[in-house]
Write a protein that holds these residues in place. Structure first.
Motif: not given
Length: 417
Positions: A122-138
């Motif tokens: 799920c987190l990898s798919l979220a990151l695929n949508k573009g750079p995101n600090k919250k996703v990277l922290c998770q």
């Protein structure tokens, strides 16, 4: 109903969800039940706002996706896993796969039921949508969680550090990203064998950068973890004030107990040095110190010749005349004297508690020295201290320790998914 009113209804619901998560991250009353009931009250309000959005705003897949996402996020605010939250978040990403925050929330929700590989997906798919600090922290937190007990533990923790650094490059002033990097460096210090002190110092620097962000002042875990590093480094003053700050912000943490543990230890050391240290006994122990054969690269010195911090290629001989019981699992504490009859505290990591006994002669290699001088609650503590991080740094009665006499020490950062 015109478009601005429709947008306003959704905007109000979104704002209510933000407020709900602010409560989750900042409200820590003495009774945890009060926290849950406040979250319940505000989540009910947020759900009511969602329910008040008229039917004409629920027609397109995009609109329905946003509403499913918000409903799932509201239901997932609690610490325990809720299937209903997962169902709504799953619907949201099916209706609109480009909703990065919905993927992030779904990942957090699934994490609570322990499915770490699905969380990573799920987190990898979220990151695929573009750079995101919250996703990277998770992702950084998740890699640390996955590293516990894994064969490729070191590699996963290094990946955790990389994700944390990437988050910081996206927003160098974001305290949460710095806090996350601090936790990653702290974990790395322990999984790499607790010898690379630059990792500890990097961890402290990251926590200090996190503290510059005012929003982090309400994060009790930041203060707790920073105090844990200070405790390890034997910066007792900073450890005490950090744990005290954490306890004030979240009484549910065991920070007040950590304060008490340190105070109890300091009081024991103080009372031993004042009362139990008999001059005759010290003189007898000091005179019984015998020369131990050392590797030629080591220089034998007494404690008064040590400098603050690590002392490479140096050895100190001492006799143990007291084992200081403490409430911490690690380190073990002893009171020693050297050949000059100078008393000092020894803290040892990585050694089983039945290995060193009173009366033993210890040879301390590459000792880390502190001249402790602090005041707490109007009481002053002063003593000399040596810390050893590995069992290889101590010879007991002239003999090196074996692997069977060693024990692994792990301290993990406080962490809430």
């Amino acid at each position: 109903m015109n478009m601005t009113e429709e947008e306003e209804a959704l905007s109000k619901a979104t704002k209510e969800v933000e407020d709900l998560y602010h409560i989750r991250d900042t409200y820590f009353p003495p009774d945890p039940v009060d926290r849950i009931s406040k979250l319940q009250h505000h989540s009910d309000l947020a759900l009511q706002l969602l329910d008040s959005i008229p039917l004409e705003q629920r027609k397109s897949p995009m609109q329905r996706a946003t509403l499913e996402y918000l409903r799932g996020k509201i239901l997932d605010v609690f610490p325990d896993y809720r299937k209903e939250a997962e169902d709504h978040l799953s619907k949201a990403v099916k209706l609109n796969p480009s909703l990065a925050d919905a993927w992030l929330c779904l990942g957090n929700c699934i994490w609570k039921k322990g499915d770490l590989s699905a969380t990573k997906n799920c987190l990898s798919l979220a990151l695929n949508k573009g750079p995101n600090k919250k996703v990277l922290c998770q992702l950084s937190m998740l890699k640390r969680k996955m590293s516990q007990g894994a064969e490729n533990q070191v590699e996963l923790v290094e990946e955790s550090i990389q994700h944390a650094k990437e988050a910081i490059t996206l927003d160098v002033k974001d305290g949460n990203s710095w806090y996350n990097l601090g936790n990653a460096c702290l974990t790395s210090f322990f999984v790499n064998g607790a010898w690379d002190h630059s990792k500890l110092l990097n961890s402290l620097k990251a926590y200090q950068n996190a503290e510059k962000d005012e929003r982090m002042s309400s994060n009790p875990d930041l203060y707790f973890n920073s105090a844990t590093v200070h405790k390890y480094l034997e910066n007792y003053q900073r450890a005490l004030s950090g744990f005290e700050a954490a306890a004030l912000k979240d009484p549910g943490l065991n920070a007040a107990e950590e304060v008490q543990k340190i105070v109890n230890l300091l009081d024991k050391v103080d009372s031993l040095l004042r009362g139990h240290v008999r001059a005759k006994r010290i003189a007898a122990l000091a005179s019984s110190l015998s020369a131990v054969n050392l590797n030629l690269s080591y220089k034998r010195v007494t404690i008064n010749l040590l400098s603050e911090g690590p002392n490479r290629a140096v050895a100190v001989e001492g006799k143990v005349f007291f084992f200081i019981r403490s409430e911490s699992i690690a380190p073990l504490y002893y009171l020693l004297c050297d050949s000059n009859q100078t008393c000092f505290v020894l803290s040892v990591y990585g050694v089983r508690n039945d290995v060193i006994k009173e009366g033993d002669q210890l040879t301390l290699l590459d000792p880390y020295f502190r001249d402790v001088d602090l005041s707490w609650k109007e009481k002053n503590y002063q003593f000399k201290s040596i810390r050893l991080d590995f069992f290889e740094q101590v010879l007991v009665n002239g003999k090196a320790l074996t692997l069977q006499q060693a024990v692994r020490t792990s301290i993990y950062a406080q962490h809430k998914p």
